[in-house]
Design a protein around this motif. Structure first.
Motif, PDB file in Angstrom:
ATOM      1  N   GLN A  21      38.229  67.666  28.702  1.00 25.99           N
ATOM      2  CA  GLN A  21      37.541  67.725  30.000  1.00 25.99           C
ATOM      3  C   GLN A  21      36.360  68.688  29.950  1.00 25.99           C
ATOM      4  OE1 GLN A  21      40.659  68.578  32.851  1.00 25.99           O
ATOM      5  NE2 GLN A  21      40.744  66.424  33.441  1.00 25.99           N
ATOM      6  N   TRP A  22      36.531  69.802  29.267  1.00 25.50           N
ATOM      7  CA  TRP A  22      35.437  70.755  29.098  1.00 25.50           C
ATOM      8  C   TRP A  22      34.279  70.116  28.348  1.00 25.50           C
ATOM      9  CZ3 TRP A  22      33.350  75.047  30.793  1.00 25.50           C
ATOM     10  CH2 TRP A  22      32.434  75.730  30.000  1.00 25.50           C
ATOM     11  N   ASP A  23      34.583  69.405  27.255  1.00 26.19           N
ATOM     12  CA  ASP A  23      33.541  68.742  26.477  1.00 26.19           C
ATOM     13  C   ASP A  23      32.803  67.704  27.323  1.00 26.19           C
ATOM     14  OD1 ASP A  23      34.022  70.258  24.216  1.00 26.19           O
ATOM     15  OD2 ASP A  23      35.190  68.703  23.192  1.00 26.19           O
ATOM     16  N   GLU A  24      33.546  66.941  28.121  1.00 22.67           N
ATOM     17  CA  GLU A  24      32.906  65.954  28.995  1.00 22.67           C
ATOM     18  C   GLU A  24      31.974  66.647  29.994  1.00 22.67           C
ATOM     19  OE1 GLU A  24      35.369  62.655  30.572  1.00 22.67           O
ATOM     20  OE2 GLU A  24      36.950  63.510  29.312  1.00 22.67           O
ATOM     21  N   ALA A  25      32.421  67.751  30.567  1.00 26.45           N
ATOM     22  CA  ALA A  25      31.593  68.497  31.521  1.00 26.45           C
ATOM     23  C   ALA A  25      30.344  69.052  30.847  1.00 26.45           C
ATOM     24  CB  ALA A  25      32.407  69.627  32.148  1.00 26.45           C
ATOM     25  N   GLN A  26      30.476  69.512  29.603  1.00 26.06           N
ATOM     26  CA  GLN A  26      29.327  70.051  28.872  1.00 26.06           C
ATOM     27  C   GLN A  26      28.298  68.961  28.571  1.00 26.06           C
ATOM     28  OE1 GLN A  26      28.717  73.462  28.160  1.00 26.06           O
ATOM     29  NE2 GLN A  26      30.267  73.410  29.761  1.00 26.06           N
ATOM     30  N   GLN A  28      27.828  66.265  30.443  1.00 31.41           N
ATOM     31  CA  GLN A  28      27.195  65.987  31.736  1.00 31.41           C
ATOM     32  C   GLN A  28      26.164  67.054  32.087  1.00 31.41           C
ATOM     33  OE1 GLN A  28      30.571  65.764  34.347  1.00 31.41           O
ATOM     34  NE2 GLN A  28      31.240  63.796  33.531  1.00 31.41           N
ATOM     35  N   HIS A  29      26.539  68.308  31.887  1.00 31.97           N
ATOM     36  CA  HIS A  29      25.628  69.414  32.215  1.00 31.97           C
ATOM     37  C   HIS A  29      24.352  69.345  31.368  1.00 31.97           C
ATOM     38  CE1 HIS A  29      24.239  73.399  33.318  1.00 31.97           C
ATOM     39  NE2 HIS A  29      24.127  73.671  32.037  1.00 31.97           N
ATOM     40  N   LEU A  30      24.492  69.143  30.067  1.00 37.04           N
ATOM     41  CA  LEU A  30      23.323  69.099  29.197  1.00 37.04           C
ATOM     42  C   LEU A  30      22.438  67.900  29.534  1.00 37.04           C
ATOM     43  CD1 LEU A  30      21.769  70.420  26.884  1.00 37.04           C
ATOM     44  CD2 LEU A  30      23.134  69.040  25.288  1.00 37.04           C
ATOM     45  N   ALA A  31      23.048  66.763  29.812  1.00 37.34           N
ATOM     46  CA  ALA A  31      22.264  65.573  30.192  1.00 37.34           C
ATOM     47  C   ALA A  31      21.421  65.874  31.429  1.00 37.34           C
ATOM     48  CB  ALA A  31      23.184  64.385  30.438  1.00 37.34           C
ATOM     49  N   ARG A  32      22.049  66.466  32.435  1.00 39.68           N
ATOM     50  CA  ARG A  32      21.325  66.814  33.668  1.00 39.68           C
ATOM     51  C   ARG A  32      20.192  67.804  33.381  1.00 39.68           C
ATOM     52  NH1 ARG A  32      26.012  66.896  36.289  1.00 39.68           N
ATOM     53  NH2 ARG A  32      26.319  69.109  35.928  1.00 39.68           N
ATOM     54  N   ARG A  33      20.521  68.846  32.611  1.00 41.25           N
ATOM     55  CA  ARG A  33      19.520  69.881  32.309  1.00 41.25           C
ATOM     56  C   ARG A  33      18.321  69.335  31.555  1.00 41.25           C
ATOM     57  NH1 ARG A  33      18.525  73.519  28.443  1.00 41.25           N
ATOM     58  NH2 ARG A  33      20.414  73.257  27.223  1.00 41.25           N
ATOM     59  N   LEU A  34      18.561  68.361  30.671  1.00 45.33           N
ATOM     60  CA  LEU A  34      17.470  67.780  29.878  1.00 45.33           C
ATOM     61  C   LEU A  34      16.778  66.614  30.583  1.00 45.33           C
ATOM     62  CD1 LEU A  34      19.052  67.855  26.298  1.00 45.33           C
ATOM     63  CD2 LEU A  34      17.426  69.480  27.317  1.00 45.33           C
ATOM     64  N   VAL A  67      22.075  59.889  22.630  1.00 45.65           N
ATOM     65  CA  VAL A  67      23.536  60.006  22.603  1.00 45.65           C
ATOM     66  C   VAL A  67      23.829  61.495  22.571  1.00 45.65           C
ATOM     67  CG1 VAL A  67      25.638  59.530  21.297  1.00 45.65           C
ATOM     68  CG2 VAL A  67      23.791  57.826  21.341  1.00 45.65           C
ATOM     69  N   ILE A  68      24.591  61.968  23.550  1.00 44.96           N
ATOM     70  CA  ILE A  68      24.916  63.388  23.641  1.00 44.96           C
ATOM     71  C   ILE A  68      26.377  63.580  23.271  1.00 44.96           C
ATOM     72  CG2 ILE A  68      24.979  65.423  25.143  1.00 44.96           C
ATOM     73  CD1 ILE A  68      22.818  64.046  26.866  1.00 44.96           C
ATOM     74  N   THR A  69      26.625  64.503  22.343  1.00 45.69           N
ATOM     75  CA  THR A  69      27.969  64.752  21.833  1.00 45.69           C
ATOM     76  C   THR A  69      28.231  66.260  21.809  1.00 45.69           C
ATOM     77  OG1 THR A  69      29.488  64.200  20.020  1.00 45.69           O
ATOM     78  CG2 THR A  69      27.232  64.781  19.408  1.00 45.69           C
ATOM     79  N   PRO A  70      29.473  66.681  21.950  1.00 46.30           N
ATOM     80  CA  PRO A  70      29.749  68.128  21.936  1.00 46.30           C
ATOM     81  C   PRO A  70      29.296  68.815  20.652  1.00 46.30           C
ATOM     82  CG  PRO A  70      31.645  66.940  22.777  1.00 46.30           C
ATOM     83  CD  PRO A  70      30.685  65.911  22.252  1.00 46.30           C
ATOM     84  N   VAL A  92      25.683  69.465  21.917  1.00 47.66           N
ATOM     85  CA  VAL A  92      25.819  70.546  22.889  1.00 47.66           C
ATOM     86  C   VAL A  92      25.899  71.893  22.173  1.00 47.66           C
ATOM     87  CG1 VAL A  92      27.319  71.521  24.686  1.00 47.66           C
ATOM     88  CG2 VAL A  92      26.920  69.044  24.612  1.00 47.66           C
ATOM     89  N   SER A  93      26.728  71.956  21.113  1.00 47.14           N
ATOM     90  CA  SER A  93      26.935  73.217  20.409  1.00 47.14           C
ATOM     91  C   SER A  93      26.973  72.994  18.902  1.00 47.14           C
ATOM     92  CB  SER A  93      28.250  73.861  20.864  1.00 47.14           C
ATOM     93  OG  SER A  93      28.461  75.080  20.206  1.00 47.14           O
ATOM     94  N   PRO A  94      26.006  73.548  18.179  1.00 49.10           N
ATOM     95  CA  PRO A  94      24.833  74.213  18.720  1.00 49.10           C
ATOM     96  C   PRO A  94      23.896  73.179  19.337  1.00 49.10           C
ATOM     97  CG  PRO A  94      24.591  73.995  16.348  1.00 49.10           C
ATOM     98  CD  PRO A  94      25.968  73.474  16.718  1.00 49.10           C
TER      99      PRO A  94
END
Length: 108
Positions: A21-26, A28-34, A67-70, A92-94
Motif C-alpha cells: 500500500q505504501w508503494d502504491e501511494a508513493q 500515485q504521489h510521484l505521478a501527481r508531482r511530475l 511507467v512508474i515503479t517503486p 520512486v526510490s531512488p
C-alpha cells in the motif's frame, strides 16, 4: 489530446510485501508531482506470465508516456529494454527517469 501526459504504475506484490500500500501511494504521489495522469497501476507477482509484455500492452492501450515503479527491484533489478523502448521508466526510490530514445529512421 490529453491535458497531461499519461502514466501507469507497476509493482510486484512479492517485492513490495507488507509495504504494498505504501508503494502504491508513493507511485500515485510521484505521478501527481511530475504532472502525470496515473491511469492504472499493474500489480503482478512471480506467477504472472510475461509481465513485461503485459506492461507494454498496457502502455500501448492507454497511450501512456511513462511507467512508474517503486524501484528497479520490481523489474528484477534492471531497466527493461522492452519497456523503455515505448515509455519512460521512472523509479520512486531512488528517483530516476530512464528516458526512451526516439531514433531517426534508418537511411534509405
Amino acid at each position: 489530446m490529453r491535458p497531461q501526459p499519461a502514466a501507469i504504475g507497476f509493482l510486484r506484490h512479492d517485492v513490495s510485501g507488507a509495504q504494498q500500500q505504501w508503494d502504491e501511494a508513493q507511485i500515485q504521489h510521484l505521478a501527481r508531482r511530475l504532472g502525470y495522469d496515473l491511469c492504472k497501476t499493474l500489480i503482478f507477482g512471480p506467477e504472472t506470465d510475461r509481465p513485461l509484455l503485459r506492461v507494454r500492452t498496457a502502455v500501448s492501450r492507454l497511450d501512456a508516456d511513462a511507467v512508474i515503479t517503486p524501484s528497479l527491484e520490481h523489474f528484477d533489478g534492471q531497466v527493461p529494454d522492452d519497456v523503455v523502448e515505448v515509455a519512460d521508466v521512472i523509479t520512486v526510490s531512488p528517483e530516476n527517469t530512464y528516458a526512451r530514445w526516439v531514433l531517426p529512421p534508418p537511411p534509405e
